[in-house]
Design an enzyme around this catalytic site. Structure first.
Site, PDB file in Angstrom:
ATOM      1  N   LYS A  76       0.855  -1.201   0.000  1.00  0.00           N
ATOM      2  CA  LYS A  76       0.000   0.000   0.000  1.00  0.00           C
ATOM      3  C   LYS A  76       0.886   1.245   0.000  1.00  0.00           C
ATOM      4  O   LYS A  76       1.926   1.265   0.665  1.00  0.00           O
ATOM      5  CB  LYS A  76      -0.898  -0.049   1.244  1.00  0.00           C
ATOM      6  CG  LYS A  76      -1.960   1.020   1.323  1.00  0.00           C
ATOM      7  CD  LYS A  76      -2.846   0.775   2.551  1.00  0.00           C
ATOM      8  CE  LYS A  76      -3.934   1.810   2.738  1.00  0.00           C
ATOM      9  NZ  LYS A  76      -4.785   1.546   3.910  1.00  0.00           N
ATOM     10  N   SER A 171      -9.622   1.397   3.361  1.00  0.00           N
ATOM     11  CA  SER A 171      -8.889   2.168   2.372  1.00  0.00           C
ATOM     12  C   SER A 171      -7.810   1.387   1.618  1.00  0.00           C
ATOM     13  O   SER A 171      -7.214   1.932   0.701  1.00  0.00           O
ATOM     14  CB  SER A 171      -8.213   3.346   3.074  1.00  0.00           C
ATOM     15  OG  SER A 171      -7.273   2.869   4.029  1.00  0.00           O
ATOM     16  N   SER A 195      -9.541  -0.938   7.553  1.00  0.00           N
ATOM     17  CA  SER A 195      -9.104  -0.762   6.164  1.00  0.00           C
ATOM     18  C   SER A 195      -8.490  -1.971   5.472  1.00  0.00           C
ATOM     19  O   SER A 195      -8.328  -1.963   4.269  1.00  0.00           O
ATOM     20  CB  SER A 195      -8.119   0.397   6.078  1.00  0.00           C
ATOM     21  OG  SER A 195      -8.832   1.590   5.951  1.00  0.00           O
TER      22      SER A 195
HETATM   23  N1  GLN Z   1     -12.708   4.068   7.448  1.00  0.00           N
HETATM   24  C1  GLN Z   1     -11.911   4.404   8.578  1.00  0.00           C
HETATM   25  C2  GLN Z   1     -11.440   5.833   8.490  1.00  0.00           C
HETATM   26  O1  GLN Z   1     -11.631   6.449   7.471  1.00  0.00           O
HETATM   27  C3  GLN Z   1     -10.764   3.448   8.729  1.00  0.00           C
HETATM   28  C4  GLN Z   1      -9.584   3.768   7.885  1.00  0.00           C
HETATM   29  C5  GLN Z   1      -8.449   2.828   8.048  1.00  0.00           C
HETATM   30  O2  GLN Z   1      -8.570   1.767   8.641  1.00  0.00           O
HETATM   31  N2  GLN Z   1      -7.330   3.248   7.507  1.00  0.00           N
HETATM   32  O3  GLN Z   1     -10.914   6.345   9.445  1.00  0.00           O
END
Ligand code: GLN
Length: 528
Positions: A76, A171, A195
């Site tokens: 990532k 994400s 994510s």
């Molecule tokens: N959806 C969550 C956020 O936007 C988790 C994001 C993540 O785990 N990086 O904070």
């Protein structure tokens, strides 16, 4: 070859059925064919081929480094990679070339893995769709599965076929799409509130969030330091265990990592399920849960019960506070983390130079999208002297209550919790963007965020295809630092459900179909 497990491929490499360079080229060719998915931000072709050459030499001498030697992986784009651009899908870091590797990246490379590239995400990993990065949204490979396309054609009143492509979740959606489209065997994601598990559920993959402190965060560009962990995405549970075995352990560069030596993560082929107690948290049965996920969840519980496991309903009474609590803590840590991006040290700097303050402001306005700016604003509000006690400190206390809920359940004899990972299967991009980023994260992370606040290990295991032909996965949550036990249960479950993991392989390998899809994809990208 591409659909096989890591151990099978590693054996094939050892026996000379395929060379690391051939394997690398196969994956590079698939990366090209599936470019329309937008899974990669940077393809590190030269680096990967060079690494393959080195690996080939080792195999020739009979000196392979282990199961990952010569295996294509992806990372990532919020992990630092020495000499390779690391953007966090943000204008702020476009062009930024880190001088060092994140510990997890270095560990994979030390084992001979081939780095195919850096994968797409929501800007600075803030999101749950992989739709909010500066390089555009990631498309879910399952959007192109035969079964899903046929269903769409049978639905004359639905949206036009061109706009029906699905989100990957996020994400870490780029990493999920990269593995699910067979362009690599494993990918690193990050998991702060779900994510890794969320896109794994939407893309039919195993998505693992280790216990906080088991795997080093050094070189992972932080979102929420007290919750972030590197995550692992693979097609099979055993593959995740192999990667975890390499990544886990103390890192002097991350003081939050465990001091004790870590045992190996080799998973037994068979476990005695009848000795297990599986907890079903009653608060997770929310009205928004789709009927298909709900019925698979109860089928999974029945499966354990029929094999002799004790399955009991449990209560995690503070679950209802987890989204709001996460929001306060996340944005507060974001506000302080993002302060480093000021145009001075690294990343973007605007042209304005009337004053330092004006330069800071313009740099940050140009560098961050409105999601990031919004979170910085909220976080600074919660951290104001007059709000600090009422918001930040209170949220810390609630976080403790949420974590204690899990401790109480595990202390009462439960070994593993079984829950949904997501409310439903992946939705179309057009459907997804009807809501703003904050509302979506609040809805989509309902089963995942509490786990991060408690620092526990959790894993998504794909279970079945929905009536639309799309993957649905379930989440297993384990005791802190019982990652091995959790993965053993996940492996048993994986064996029982036999998810059709390689269904997409031929499709992704079929060039003509990919070209057709490319046309289709470019139409829908233009519509944004
Ligand atoms: N959806 C969550 C956020 O936007 C988790 C994001 C993540 O785990 N990086 O904070």
């Amino acid at each position: 070859m591409l659909g096989r497990t890591l151990r099978e491929v590693s054996t094939a490499l050892k026996q000379g059925q395929i060379t690391p360079t051939e394997l690398c080229r196969k994956c590079l060719s698939l990366i090209q064919k599936t470019k329309f998915l937008n899974a990669y931000i940077t393809v590190s072709e030269e680096v990967a081929l060079k690494q393959a050459e080195e690996s080939e030499k080792r195999y020739k001498k009979g000196q392979s480094l282990g199961d990952l030697d010569g295996i294509p992986i992806a990372v990532k784009d919020n992990f630092s990679t020495s000499g390779i651009e690391t953007t966090c899908a943000s204008n702020m870091l476009k062009g930024y070339i880190p001088p060092y590797n994140a510990t997890v990246v270095q560990k994979l490379l030390d084992q001979g893995a081939l780095l195919m590239g850096k994968t797409n995400l929501d800007e600075f990993a803030m999101g749950s769709g992989s739709t909010d990065g500066v390089f555009g949204p990631v498309k879910n490979p399952w959007s192109y599965s035969k079964q899903y396309r046929e269903k769409q054609q049978q639905n004359p009143h639905g949206e036009s076929e061109d706009s029906n492509w699905l989100i990957t979740g996020g994400s870490s959606g780029g990493s999920a799409a990269a593995v699910s489209a067979f362009t690599c065997f494993a990918a690193l994601g990050s998991d702060t509130g779900g994510s890794t598990r969320n896109p794994a559920a939407h893309c039919g993959l195993v998505g693992f969030k280790p216990s906080y402190g088991l795997v080093s965060r050094h070189g992972l560009i932080p979102l929420v330091n007290s919750m972030d962990v590197p995550g692992i995405l693979t097609r099979y549970v055993d593959d995740t265990a192999i990667v975890l075995g390499i990544l886990a352990g103390h890192d002097p560069k991350d003081s939050t990592t465990v001091q004790d030596p870590v045992k190996s993560f080799v998973l037994p082929n068979l476990i005695d399920v009848s000795k297990l107690c599986i907890g079903i948290p009653k608060e997770y049965l929310v009205p928004e849960l789709s009927s298909e996920v709900r019925s698979l969840w109860s089928k999974a519980a029945d499966l354990f019960e029929s094999e002799g496991a004790k399955v009991i309903e449990v209560s995690l009474p503070h679950t209802c506070y987890s989204i709001v609590c996460y929001h306060i803590l996340c944005t507060s840590e974001v506000a302080s983390n993002m302060a480093r991006f000021d145009g001075l040290e690294y990343g973007h700097r605007c042209d304005i130079n009337v004053s330092t303050e004006a330069m800071y402001a313009a740099t940050r306005r140009e560098g961050f999208n409105d999601v990031v700016r919004g979170r910085i604003l909220s976080g600074n509000f919660f951290l104001l002297k007059e709000n600090y006690e009422n918001y930040f400190i209170k949220a810390q206390k609630v976080r403790r209550l949420i974590a204690n809920d899990f401790v109480n359940v595990f202390n009462s004899g439960v070994d593993v919790l079984l829950t949904p990972t997501t409310l439903r299967e992946a939705v179309s991009y057009l459907e997804f963007i009807k809501e703003d980023n904050r509302t979506r994260s609040a809805q989509d992370d309902i089963f995942t965020q509490a786990v991060n606040m408690a620092g526990l290990p959790a894993v998504n295991v794909p279970m079945a295809l929905s009536s639309q032909g799309l993957p649905i996965g379930l989440q297993f949550i384990g005791r802190a630092f019982c990652d091995q036990q959790l993965l053993s249960v996940a492996k048993w479950f994986e064996k029982q459900v036999q998810f059709p993991v390689i269904q997409l392989q031929q499709l992704m390998d079929d060039c003509s179909l990919s070209l057709e899809n490319e046309k289709l994809a470019s139409v829908s990208l233009k519509q944004q």
